[in-house]
Scaffold this motif. Structure first.
Motif, PDB file in Angstrom:
ATOM      1  N   GLY A 191     -18.020  18.738  56.921  1.00 35.13           N
ATOM      2  CA  GLY A 191     -17.947  20.096  56.408  1.00 35.13           C
ATOM      3  C   GLY A 191     -19.338  20.621  56.063  1.00 35.13           C
ATOM      4  N   VAL A 192     -19.545  21.892  56.309  1.00 32.02           N
ATOM      5  CA  VAL A 192     -20.822  22.543  55.997  1.00 32.02           C
ATOM      6  C   VAL A 192     -20.515  23.833  55.247  1.00 32.02           C
ATOM      7  CG1 VAL A 192     -22.939  23.562  56.908  1.00 32.02           C
ATOM      8  CG2 VAL A 192     -21.919  21.572  58.056  1.00 32.02           C
ATOM      9  N   ARG A 204     -23.946  19.896  53.009  1.00 30.20           N
ATOM     10  CA  ARG A 204     -23.223  19.173  54.060  1.00 30.20           C
ATOM     11  C   ARG A 204     -22.574  17.929  53.473  1.00 30.20           C
ATOM     12  NH1 ARG A 204     -28.207  20.633  56.050  1.00 30.20           N
ATOM     13  NH2 ARG A 204     -28.181  22.112  57.809  1.00 30.20           N
ATOM     14  N   GLY A 205     -21.403  17.616  53.963  1.00 30.66           N
ATOM     15  CA  GLY A 205     -20.721  16.413  53.501  1.00 30.66           C
ATOM     16  C   GLY A 205     -19.385  16.270  54.208  1.00 30.66           C
ATOM     17  N   TRP A 206     -18.728  15.145  53.989  1.00 29.24           N
ATOM     18  CA  TRP A 206     -17.494  14.831  54.707  1.00 29.24           C
ATOM     19  C   TRP A 206     -16.295  15.426  53.994  1.00 29.24           C
ATOM     20  CZ3 TRP A 206     -18.552  13.255  59.357  1.00 29.24           C
ATOM     21  CH2 TRP A 206     -19.797  12.670  59.579  1.00 29.24           C
ATOM     22  N   VAL A 207     -15.340  15.873  54.770  1.00 28.20           N
ATOM     23  CA  VAL A 207     -14.108  16.457  54.246  1.00 28.20           C
ATOM     24  C   VAL A 207     -12.923  15.714  54.850  1.00 28.20           C
ATOM     25  CG1 VAL A 207     -15.153  18.721  53.885  1.00 28.20           C
ATOM     26  CG2 VAL A 207     -14.043  18.227  56.073  1.00 28.20           C
ATOM     27  N   ASP A 236     -18.680   8.266  49.978  1.00 28.47           N
ATOM     28  CA  ASP A 236     -19.893   8.324  49.160  1.00 28.47           C
ATOM     29  C   ASP A 236     -20.698   9.588  49.418  1.00 28.47           C
ATOM     30  OD1 ASP A 236     -19.399   5.923  47.882  1.00 28.47           O
ATOM     31  OD2 ASP A 236     -20.532   4.733  49.342  1.00 28.47           O
ATOM     32  N   HIS A 237     -20.332  10.347  50.448  1.00 29.45           N
ATOM     33  CA  HIS A 237     -21.085  11.558  50.800  1.00 29.45           C
ATOM     34  C   HIS A 237     -20.122  12.720  51.064  1.00 29.45           C
ATOM     35  CE1 HIS A 237     -24.821   9.196  51.300  1.00 29.45           C
ATOM     36  NE2 HIS A 237     -24.004   8.261  51.761  1.00 29.45           N
ATOM     37  N   PRO A 238     -19.313  13.104  50.091  1.00 28.11           N
ATOM     38  CA  PRO A 238     -18.379  14.205  50.305  1.00 28.11           C
ATOM     39  C   PRO A 238     -19.088  15.552  50.266  1.00 28.11           C
ATOM     40  CG  PRO A 238     -18.258  13.498  48.038  1.00 28.11           C
ATOM     41  CD  PRO A 238     -19.221  12.558  48.718  1.00 28.11           C
TER      42      PRO A 238
END
Length: 299
Positions: free
Chosen positions: A66-67, A42-45, A28-30
């Protein structure tokens, strides 16, 4: 997949989570690309390429924040702002005031942002829900805090706290140096930082020098304490322990690297590396925490 700098956190055994549920929360937060006026995103990878945000191997989970960040040097903004101010002064015959300079700087930044280069970086996290560990590969407080903030945003109420021990690392390291030997399973290496008890920037550093001499004991007798100490665990892993309970410059010695050399492809190599790394770190922590008097009880 070999971590280099460890930030250590404890998970409650009561945490009710499994890999598919955590994967859904992170999904939900890529990570999204920076917008034209965004300095950072910023978000998930995916830790790998199979489309899962949680890479699970042998009951251990690997996740990656990931940033993406715009590269807009302050010197570039300052130079462009000064040029605009000089033009106004020449055309209007007046000096640009402080507030107007701030407004000019903001306007210049907004103009330059869409053309700025971007860079990406990744902070890795290893979760062991069975043993209750979250270990981050983060070399700075800011990166660790960034990761934890993003994780708690996805999983509110996650029972997470920094590792704390009964004996502070600074006290323990100083005692080991005074005794001339490390705790069971640990050898003292040739790197050391000592600091005086009073708040000061002064520090004494030893690198590639033996630490068994009387000079070290004299510093300790004078009230200095160890803030960084090089150690080797079981002739398998070398690292620098800090008084903040951080593990830096983690190095896996040849005997471990040799065990990771039998992979048939990149995916298998990744999983072998992660399995070896997480297993060795778990065993290292299993000896390090008792060497520091055991875990401090949470309130």
């Amino acid at each position: 997949m070999w971590f280099r700098n460890l930030r250590l956190y404890r998970l409650s055994p009561a945490w009710d989570m499994d890999a598919p549920r955590l994967n859904a929360l992170l999904a939900d937060h890529p990570l999204a690309r920076c917008g034209s006026q965004d300095m950072v995103s910023r978000g998930w990878v995916y830790p790998r390429y199979e489309g899962e945000f949680v890479h699970a191997v042998n009951r251990c989970w690997l996740i990656a924040l990931g940033v993406e960040q715009k590269l807009l040097p302050a010197a570039v903004v300052r130079e462009a702002t000064n040029e605009r101010a000089a033009t106004i002064e020449a055309e209007q015959g007046r000096k640009v005031g402080r507030k107007e300079m701030r407004d000019l700087r903001e306007h210049v930044t907004q103009e330059l942002l869409p053309r700025a280069f971007t860079r990406r970086r990744t902070t890795w996290g290893w979760l062991d829900p069975v043993s209750g560990w979250l270990v981050l590969d983060a070399g700075s407080d800011s990166k660790a805090e960034e990761f934890i903030e993003a994780l708690l945003k996805c999983a509110p109420g996650m029972p997470l706290r920094p590792l704390q021990t009964q004996v502070s690392p600074g006290t323990a390291m100083t005692e080991w140096l005074a005794a001339g030997e490390g705790p069971a399973g640990f050898g003292i290496d040739d790197e050391l930082e000592l600091r005086p008890p009073t708040p000061a920037n002064a520090a004494i550093r030893y690198v590639h020098l033996g630490l068994e001499g009387e000079e070290i004991r004299a510093h300790i007798a004078a009230g200095k304490t160890a803030t960084k100490l090089g150690l080797t665990w079981s002739d398998r892993v070398s690292f620098v322990l800090t008084d903040k309970l951080q593990v830096k410059r983690l190095g896996f010695l040849d005997i471990i690297r040799e065990q990771a050399a039998d992979a048939q492809n990149a995916d298998e190599q990744f999983d072998i590396d992660f399995t070896l790394m997480s297993g060795e770190v778990a065993r290292l922590l299993g000896d390090l925490v008792p060497a520091l008097g055991g875990e401090a009880q949470s309130d």
